[in-house]
Design a protein around this motif. Structure first.
Motif, PDB file in Angstrom:
ATOM      1  N   ASN A   1       0.878  -1.165   0.000  1.00  0.00           N
ATOM      2  CA  ASN A   1       0.000   0.000   0.000  1.00  0.00           C
ATOM      3  C   ASN A   1       0.915   1.215   0.000  1.00  0.00           C
ATOM      4  OD1 ASN A   1      -2.675  -1.239   0.293  1.00  0.00           O
ATOM      5  ND2 ASN A   1      -1.846  -1.972   2.224  1.00  0.00           N
ATOM      6  N   PHE A   2       0.656   2.132  -0.912  1.00  0.00           N
ATOM      7  CA  PHE A   2       1.497   3.314  -1.054  1.00  0.00           C
ATOM      8  C   PHE A   2       0.789   4.552  -0.517  1.00  0.00           C
ATOM      9  CE2 PHE A   2       3.041   0.523  -4.484  1.00  0.00           C
ATOM     10  CZ  PHE A   2       4.377   0.460  -4.128  1.00  0.00           C
ATOM     11  N   TYR A   3       1.546   5.370   0.226  1.00  0.00           N
ATOM     12  CA  TYR A   3       1.036   6.579   0.865  1.00  0.00           C
ATOM     13  C   TYR A   3       1.835   7.779   0.385  1.00  0.00           C
ATOM     14  CZ  TYR A   3      -0.962   3.119   4.026  1.00  0.00           C
ATOM     15  OH  TYR A   3      -1.646   2.054   4.544  1.00  0.00           O
ATOM     16  N   ASP A   4       1.184   8.948   0.343  1.00  0.00           N
ATOM     17  CA  ASP A   4       1.878  10.169  -0.086  1.00  0.00           C
ATOM     18  C   ASP A   4       2.532  10.869   1.102  1.00  0.00           C
ATOM     19  OD1 ASP A   4      -0.142  11.608   1.250  1.00  0.00           O
ATOM     20  OD2 ASP A   4      -1.114  12.264  -0.593  1.00  0.00           O
ATOM     21  N   CYS A   5       3.043  12.057   0.870  1.00  0.00           N
ATOM     22  CA  CYS A   5       3.790  12.788   1.907  1.00  0.00           C
ATOM     23  C   CYS A   5       2.940  13.181   3.104  1.00  0.00           C
ATOM     24  CB  CYS A   5       4.458  14.016   1.302  1.00  0.00           C
ATOM     25  SG  CYS A   5       3.311  15.249   0.657  1.00  0.00           S
ATOM     26  N   ASP A   6       1.605  13.159   2.954  1.00  0.00           N
ATOM     27  CA  ASP A   6       0.705  13.485   4.063  1.00  0.00           C
ATOM     28  C   ASP A   6       0.235  12.240   4.806  1.00  0.00           C
ATOM     29  OD1 ASP A   6       0.725  16.251   3.434  1.00  0.00           O
ATOM     30  OD2 ASP A   6      -0.761  15.904   1.871  1.00  0.00           O
ATOM     31  N   GLY A   7       0.622  11.053   4.305  1.00  0.00           N
ATOM     32  CA  GLY A   7       0.156   9.805   4.906  1.00  0.00           C
ATOM     33  C   GLY A   7      -1.162   9.331   4.324  1.00  0.00           C
ATOM     34  N   THR A   8      -1.620   9.989   3.263  1.00  0.00           N
ATOM     35  CA  THR A   8      -2.874   9.619   2.609  1.00  0.00           C
ATOM     36  C   THR A   8      -2.631   8.437   1.679  1.00  0.00           C
ATOM     37  OG1 THR A   8      -3.590  11.923   2.676  1.00  0.00           O
ATOM     38  CG2 THR A   8      -4.760  10.469   1.151  1.00  0.00           C
ATOM     39  N   PRO A   9      -3.439   7.376   1.791  1.00  0.00           N
ATOM     40  CA  PRO A   9      -3.278   6.241   0.890  1.00  0.00           C
ATOM     41  C   PRO A   9      -3.538   6.680  -0.550  1.00  0.00           C
ATOM     42  CG  PRO A   9      -4.857   5.744   2.627  1.00  0.00           C
ATOM     43  CD  PRO A   9      -4.530   7.187   2.726  1.00  0.00           C
ATOM     44  N   TYR A  10      -2.643   6.314  -1.453  1.00  0.00           N
ATOM     45  CA  TYR A  10      -2.815   6.706  -2.848  1.00  0.00           C
ATOM     46  C   TYR A  10      -3.009   5.509  -3.781  1.00  0.00           C
ATOM     47  CZ  TYR A  10      -2.269   8.515  -7.454  1.00  0.00           C
ATOM     48  OH  TYR A  10      -2.506   8.803  -8.767  1.00  0.00           O
ATOM     49  N   ALA A  11      -2.214   4.459  -3.599  1.00  0.00           N
ATOM     50  CA  ALA A  11      -2.263   3.332  -4.519  1.00  0.00           C
ATOM     51  C   ALA A  11      -1.857   2.054  -3.798  1.00  0.00           C
ATOM     52  CB  ALA A  11      -1.337   3.592  -5.705  1.00  0.00           C
ATOM     53  N   TYR A  12      -2.009   0.935  -4.512  1.00  0.00           N
ATOM     54  CA  TYR A  12      -1.603  -0.350  -3.948  1.00  0.00           C
ATOM     55  C   TYR A  12      -1.157  -1.281  -5.058  1.00  0.00           C
ATOM     56  CZ  TYR A  12      -6.048  -2.298  -5.553  1.00  0.00           C
ATOM     57  OH  TYR A  12      -7.090  -2.732  -6.339  1.00  0.00           O
ATOM     58  N   SER A  13      -0.478  -2.349  -4.650  1.00  0.00           N
ATOM     59  CA  SER A  13      -0.105  -3.422  -5.567  1.00  0.00           C
ATOM     60  C   SER A  13      -0.283  -4.728  -4.812  1.00  0.00           C
ATOM     61  CB  SER A  13       1.351  -3.284  -6.029  1.00  0.00           C
ATOM     62  OG  SER A  13       1.691  -4.364  -6.863  1.00  0.00           O
ATOM     63  N   GLU A  14      -1.008  -5.641  -5.418  1.00  0.00           N
ATOM     64  CA  GLU A  14      -1.218  -6.937  -4.778  1.00  0.00           C
ATOM     65  C   GLU A  14      -0.192  -7.970  -5.213  1.00  0.00           C
ATOM     66  OE1 GLU A  14      -5.347  -7.724  -5.630  1.00  0.00           O
ATOM     67  OE2 GLU A  14      -5.959  -6.679  -3.798  1.00  0.00           O
ATOM     68  N   ASP A  15       0.531  -7.683  -6.307  1.00  0.00           N
ATOM     69  CA  ASP A  15       1.492  -8.638  -6.835  1.00  0.00           C
ATOM     70  C   ASP A  15       2.904  -8.066  -6.936  1.00  0.00           C
ATOM     71  OD1 ASP A  15       1.203  -6.847  -8.905  1.00  0.00           O
ATOM     72  OD2 ASP A  15       0.443  -8.314 -10.348  1.00  0.00           O
ATOM     73  N   ALA A  16       3.131  -6.887  -6.366  1.00  0.00           N
ATOM     74  CA  ALA A  16       4.417  -6.180  -6.432  1.00  0.00           C
ATOM     75  C   ALA A  16       4.818  -5.882  -7.868  1.00  0.00           C
ATOM     76  CB  ALA A  16       5.514  -6.939  -5.698  1.00  0.00           C
ATOM     77  N   THR A  17       3.830  -5.816  -8.762  1.00  0.00           N
ATOM     78  CA  THR A  17       4.092  -5.470 -10.157  1.00  0.00           C
ATOM     79  C   THR A  17       3.149  -4.366 -10.626  1.00  0.00           C
ATOM     80  OG1 THR A  17       4.878  -7.697 -10.647  1.00  0.00           O
ATOM     81  CG2 THR A  17       4.254  -6.350 -12.513  1.00  0.00           C
ATOM     82  N   THR A  18       1.850  -4.624 -10.638  1.00  0.00           N
ATOM     83  CA  THR A  18       0.878  -3.641 -11.126  1.00  0.00           C
ATOM     84  C   THR A  18       0.462  -2.710  -9.999  1.00  0.00           C
ATOM     85  OG1 THR A  18       0.050  -5.275 -12.700  1.00  0.00           O
ATOM     86  CG2 THR A  18      -1.321  -3.329 -12.317  1.00  0.00           C
ATOM     87  N   ILE A  19       0.493  -1.405 -10.276  1.00  0.00           N
ATOM     88  CA  ILE A  19       0.087  -0.394  -9.293  1.00  0.00           C
ATOM     89  C   ILE A  19      -1.296   0.109  -9.678  1.00  0.00           C
ATOM     90  CG2 ILE A  19       0.614   1.863  -8.289  1.00  0.00           C
ATOM     91  CD1 ILE A  19       3.584   1.279  -8.968  1.00  0.00           C
ATOM     92  N   TYR A  20      -2.243   0.012  -8.734  1.00  0.00           N
ATOM     93  CA  TYR A  20      -3.618   0.461  -8.920  1.00  0.00           C
ATOM     94  C   TYR A  20      -3.912   1.601  -7.956  1.00  0.00           C
ATOM     95  CZ  TYR A  20      -4.657  -4.015 -11.236  1.00  0.00           C
ATOM     96  OH  TYR A  20      -4.679  -5.092 -12.083  1.00  0.00           O
TER      97      TYR A  20
END
Length: 122
Positions: A4-23
């Motif tokens: 799960n990827f978060y921005d500089c404010d700690g807001t969730p922005y994106a995720y990857s379930e397979d460590a390849t595709t970013i949604y």
């Protein structure tokens, strides 16, 4: 590996379930990870995936994950709760990859670009 990827404010922005595709959390596939490079499906090089974080072309951190190594890059903010994930849309075909720029040295700063500018506007 789920990320799960978060921005500089700690807001969730994106995720990857397979460590390849970013949604994004609304289910849109926006990029993919190729070893340590990040590309759009059109083939544009967006940045680098290292140590659990996404770095821009200036060496500044764009997004971080739980597996980001602390001590490298800027201080991480407190993370907000993740939204529910929407149904995923189909991944587009991958285009020809653009040439990668030279990898910059890592900075202790956050990227001045917002993730939407990097992932969506391309």
């Amino acid at each position: 590996m789920k990320l799960n990827f978060y921005d500089c404010d700690g807001t969730p922005y994106a995720y990857s379930e397979d460590a390849t595709t970013i949604y994004t959390f609304d289910g849109k596939p926006v990029a993919y990870i190729d070893v340590e490079d990040i590309f759009t499906f059109k083939g544009d090089h967006l940045g680098y995936f290292e140590e659990g974080s996404i770095w821009d072309h200036n060496g500044e951190m764009l997004l971080f994950s739980r597996s980001s190594r602390f001590g490298r890059g800027p201080l991480k903010p407190k993370k907000f709760l993740k939204p529910l994930k929407s149904l995923k849309t189909r991944k587009p075909l991958k285009g020809l990859k653009a040439l990668k720029p030279l990898k910059p040295l890592k900075s202790k700063s956050w990227s001045s670009a917002h993730p939407k500018e990097v992932f969506i506007s391309r």
